[in-house]
Design a protein around this motif. Structure first.
Motif, PDB file in Angstrom:
ATOM      1  N   GLU A 156       0.785  -0.967  -0.297  1.00  0.00           N
ATOM      2  CA  GLU A 156       0.255   0.448  -0.036  1.00  0.00           C
ATOM      3  C   GLU A 156       0.740   1.113   0.192  1.00  0.00           C
ATOM      4  O   GLU A 156       0.573   2.125  -0.228  1.00  0.00           O
ATOM      5  N   ALA A 157       2.006   1.354   0.526  1.00  0.00           N
ATOM      6  CA  ALA A 157       2.665   2.409   0.859  1.00  0.00           C
ATOM      7  C   ALA A 157       3.238   2.049  -0.910  1.00  0.00           C
ATOM      8  O   ALA A 157       3.595   3.394  -1.471  1.00  0.00           O
ATOM      9  N   ALA A 158       3.719   1.515  -1.110  1.00  0.00           N
ATOM     10  CA  ALA A 158       4.396   1.582  -2.583  1.00  0.00           C
ATOM     11  C   ALA A 158       3.788   2.468  -3.498  1.00  0.00           C
ATOM     12  O   ALA A 158       4.400   3.125  -4.429  1.00  0.00           O
ATOM     13  N   ARG A 159       2.656   1.515  -3.461  1.00  0.00           N
ATOM     14  CA  ARG A 159       1.398   1.720  -4.271  1.00  0.00           C
ATOM     15  C   ARG A 159       1.078   3.762  -4.012  1.00  0.00           C
ATOM     16  O   ARG A 159       0.994   4.535  -4.861  1.00  0.00           O
ATOM     17  N   ARG A 160       0.819   4.058  -2.938  1.00  0.00           N
ATOM     18  CA  ARG A 160       0.669   4.965  -2.619  1.00  0.00           C
ATOM     19  C   ARG A 160       2.027   6.303  -3.186  1.00  0.00           C
ATOM     20  O   ARG A 160       1.858   6.808  -4.165  1.00  0.00           O
ATOM     21  N   ALA A 161       3.114   6.076  -2.981  1.00  0.00           N
ATOM     22  CA  ALA A 161       3.964   6.650  -3.370  1.00  0.00           C
ATOM     23  C   ALA A 161       3.859   6.594  -4.985  1.00  0.00           C
ATOM     24  O   ALA A 161       4.611   7.625  -5.973  1.00  0.00           O
ATOM     25  N   ILE A 162       4.357   5.367  -5.853  1.00  0.00           N
ATOM     26  CA  ILE A 162       3.419   5.704  -7.336  1.00  0.00           C
ATOM     27  C   ILE A 162       2.777   6.399  -7.488  1.00  0.00           C
ATOM     28  O   ILE A 162       2.920   7.309  -8.362  1.00  0.00           O
ATOM     29  N   ARG A 163       1.892   6.648  -7.327  1.00  0.00           N
ATOM     30  CA  ARG A 163       0.356   7.642  -7.694  1.00  0.00           C
ATOM     31  C   ARG A 163       0.889   8.844  -7.335  1.00  0.00           C
ATOM     32  O   ARG A 163       0.456   9.529  -8.295  1.00  0.00           O
ATOM     33  N   LEU A 164       1.360   9.077  -6.179  1.00  0.00           N
ATOM     34  CA  LEU A 164       1.896  10.393  -6.234  1.00  0.00           C
ATOM     35  C   LEU A 164       3.110  10.745  -7.554  1.00  0.00           C
ATOM     36  O   LEU A 164       3.350  12.056  -7.529  1.00  0.00           O
ATOM     37  N   ASP A 165       3.952   9.954  -7.672  1.00  0.00           N
ATOM     38  CA  ASP A 165       5.320  10.050  -8.696  1.00  0.00           C
ATOM     39  C   ASP A 165       5.315   9.207  -9.521  1.00  0.00           C
ATOM     40  O   ASP A 165       6.568   8.107  -8.858  1.00  0.00           O
ATOM     41  N   PRO A 166       4.765   8.941 -10.713  1.00  0.00           N
ATOM     42  CA  PRO A 166       5.384   7.492 -11.606  1.00  0.00           C
ATOM     43  C   PRO A 166       6.555   7.346 -11.467  1.00  0.00           C
ATOM     44  O   PRO A 166       6.617   6.459 -12.167  1.00  0.00           O
ATOM     45  N   GLU A 167       7.417   8.369 -11.675  1.00  0.00           N
ATOM     46  CA  GLU A 167       8.754   8.059 -11.904  1.00  0.00           C
ATOM     47  C   GLU A 167       9.995   8.412 -10.951  1.00  0.00           C
ATOM     48  O   GLU A 167      10.744   8.481 -11.618  1.00  0.00           O
ATOM     49  N   ASN A 168       9.203   8.065  -9.901  1.00  0.00           N
ATOM     50  CA  ASN A 168      10.163   8.511  -8.736  1.00  0.00           C
ATOM     51  C   ASN A 168      10.825   6.752  -8.803  1.00  0.00           C
ATOM     52  O   ASN A 168      10.153   5.796  -7.615  1.00  0.00           O
ATOM     53  N   VAL A 169      12.224   6.725  -8.782  1.00  0.00           N
ATOM     54  CA  VAL A 169      12.823   5.738  -8.657  1.00  0.00           C
ATOM     55  C   VAL A 169      12.997   4.665  -7.531  1.00  0.00           C
ATOM     56  O   VAL A 169      12.800   2.994  -7.302  1.00  0.00           O
ATOM     57  N   ARG A 170      12.961   5.651  -6.225  1.00  0.00           N
ATOM     58  CA  ARG A 170      12.775   5.095  -4.926  1.00  0.00           C
ATOM     59  C   ARG A 170      11.037   4.310  -4.982  1.00  0.00           C
ATOM     60  O   ARG A 170      11.098   3.511  -4.356  1.00  0.00           O
TER      61      ARG A 170
END
Length: 611
Positions: free
Chosen positions: A415-429
């Motif tokens: 859930e935390a990883a997918r939230r990060a992706i939604r916020l910034d789809p090209e964030n490598v971390r």
């Protein structure tokens, strides 16, 4: 597209609605002036050349040889077949144009493309202008005499409306501008979008020294370095226009005061004959201290100039901006004296890398709590969510500080990883954390696909390379996984413990136990439980009973119950049956209470028996 034979817009019905030459030139200038076109100075010259030649009716001249000699300043003996510079740059320019028109150029009225298979550009309206409901063929007029007044250009509606808005905005800006301020410096104002206190970097245009060609090389290198830095989402890099607005020789303290940057990268390119000498250095804008300096010597006859440019830019960006790199270490020095409870959100992300280097349960608890406070205060902080995902995952894979009341750690990690992706789809971390969470959620194919995407976005990120290489190895692709980890180790020797431990597992799986022993001794992660397990099985295979017993007893004190669910531990790490069975063999020799028959051994026996 313009017909080069007679200078008129082509004869087909579609060609009748093609943009006029003046419309194309307006769009060309928009492209060349746009910071959103991710193209080097050399690529922009390439674009201007092919567009102007086409508009002048000389499309048939646009060949690789002409571009190489007239744009890239190759000698008359330039071999377009042997030297791929034109093909390479054309490919980059095509991709840059595609990205531009899919993002910031969505509202541009004229679309300029360079179709594959050649270098002649194509021009088209994005949408057919209303004024051309009854179209009339348009002729591209010859260039007027030098002393003639410039012709009056027809501005189509798609261009006229945004131009009117832009003019009004400019007038409003002029009314509000106060050039009579006593402290006016010519430096643009500091950006207001710097997120969560992270480091800010200004890349100054590299200085050209020596032969006149150095200016071309310096411009291209500066552009490529900016592109490489843009891949690291944990720092904010000011745009090229900001750097170009600063007068050469401006005091660094003034740059810091006016722009609020923490770091400044500057450098030079010196050319002499076919030799290039490239120097870069990173300055602390607060103190003026040189934090890093490196020189690169290259031979333009031995390697293509674009290859040199890409390689040097990658090395500079990796050394300065990667996790565990120069900027991160400098920021740790600034914030390291504060206790975790007093760290701001960005300080938590710095401490995350400390945790990753040591892998201790104590630091895990502190950093997890710090990151949870960070995302509570900054719910849009994608990098913090990504790092928190890794901390949640480590509750499951390492048994660190598990909180049953909070729900399954693997689910919280996803859930935390997918939230990060939604916020910034090209964030490598963010992509790295999703890869890791999917991998331990027993979805290795999906995990490795995400990992491939992340490596394409930033092949310089050693934190990503090390973790992706680990996932590949555990899934059975040990050779490629080890190659990526060795790349990470070469670029980031300061994080050698983690990388050496994974390479020790790789050597163990290849039955190279002597090499595995050397590597596990280099890892030296005494507070990390799995370090002692790997050491024990290696020593056992080498017949070193006392060392194996010491490592075994240490591991069992730290993780006494792990063998009660051995098969599950192997399965969630996606080990291939032969690798899991090999671990079980070494574990029994070391005296660990491994089940008498593991699931992997049962699967191997079933696959070997005739049907």
């Amino acid at each position: 597209m313009l017909d080069a034979s007679d200078g008129t817009v082509g004869a087909s019905p579609q060609a009748q609605s093609s943009p006029a030459a003046d419309d194309v030139r307006v769009q060309l200038e928009t492209l060349l002036a746009s910071p959103d076109l991710d193209a080097t100075a050399r690529a922009r010259r390439f674009l201007r050349y092919v567009v102007e030649e086409t508009l002048a009716g000389r499309a048939e001249r646009i060949k690789a040889y002409a571009i190489g000699t007239e744009v890239f300043e190759r000698n008359a003996d330039f071999d377009a077949q042997g030297d791929p510079v034109v093909r390479i740059e054309a490919g980059r320019l095509r991709r840059a144009l595609e990205r531009y028109y899919l993002s910031d150029g969505l509202s541009d009225p004229v679309v300029i493309t360079i179709p594959k298979g050649g270098y002649v550009p194509h021009f088209a309206w994005r949408a057919l202008p209303a004024e051309e409901a009854d179209p009339v063929p348009v002729t591209v007029a010859p260039a007027p005499p030098a002393d003639a007044p410039p012709p009056r250009r027809r501005t189509p509606w798609p261009v006229a409306i945004p131009m009117t808005v832009a003019v009004l905005a400019l007038l409003g800006g002029l009314l509000l501008w106060r050039p009579w301020r006593d402290d006016a410096s010519g430096i643009p104002p500091a950006p207001t979008h710097l997120a969560h206190g992270g480091p800010t970097l200004l890349v100054m245009p590299f200085e050209a020294l020596g032969e006149p060609s150095a200016k071309t090389y310096a411009d291209g290198l500066t552009e490529e370095i900016l592109s490489q830095f843009a891949r690291f989402k944990e720092i904010t890099v000011l745009g090229r226009e900001t750097a170009r607005a600063i007068a050469p020789g401006t005091d660094i303290a003034r740059i810091r005061r006016d722009l609020g940057v923490r770091y400044v990268l500057e450098g030079s390119v010196r050319t002499a004959a076919h030799r290039l000498r490239i120097t870069g250095r990173l300055l602390d804008a607060q103190t003026g201290a040189v934090l890093w300096s490196q020189s690169y010597s290259e031979d333009s006859q031995a390697r293509d100039l674009f290859t040199i440019q890409d390689d040097v830019a990658r090395k500079v960006a990796t050394a300065v901006a990667q996790p565990y790199g120069i900027i991160q270490r400098a920021d740790q020095t600034r914030t390291g004296a504060s206790p975790p409870d007093d760290l701001a959100a960005y300080g938590c992300t710095l401490r995350f890398y400390d945790y990753r280097a040591a892998l201790t349960e104590e630091s895990h608890a502190a950093i997890r709590a710090c990151l949870e406070r960070a995302v509570a205060a900054h719910p849009d902080y994608a990098t913090a969510w990504a790092m928190l995902s890794v901390l949640y995952l480590d509750e499951d894979r390492f048994g660190f500080n598990a909180r049953a009341e909070a729900g399954a750690p693997i689910q919280r990690s996803l859930e935390a990883a997918r939230r990060a992706i939604r916020l910034d789809p090209e964030n490598v971390r963010a992509l790295q954390s999703l890869m890791m969470a999917l991998f331990f959620a027993r979805q290795p194919a999906e995990a490795l696909e995400v990992g491939e995407r992340a490596v394409v976005l930033n092949p310089n990120d050693t934190e990503l390379l090390g973790e992706f290489g680990t996932c590949l190895g555990q899934a059975g692709a040990w050779q490629r996984g080890a190659e990526l980890i060795e790349q990470a180790l070469a670029r980031n020797p300061g994080h050698s413990g983690y990388y050496s431990g994974v390479l020790a597992v790789y050597a163990y799986m290849r039955h190279d136990y002597e090499r595995a022993e050397t590597l596990i001794r280099q890892a030296a992660l005494e507070k990390f439980p799995l370090y002692h397990f790997v050491a024990a099985v290696i020593y056992a295979q080498l017949g070193k009973a006392s060392q194996a017993a010491e490592a075994r007893d240490t591991f069992l004190r730290m993780r006494p119950t792990i063998f009660e669910h051995w098969d599950d531990e192997m399965a969630k790490r996606n080990y291939q049956p032969q690798d899991a069975a090999h671990f079980a063999e070494g574990a029994r020799k070391a005296g660990f209470p491994v089940p008498a028959r593991t699931a992997a051994e049962t699967a191997l026996e079933a696959s070997a028996s005739p049907h």
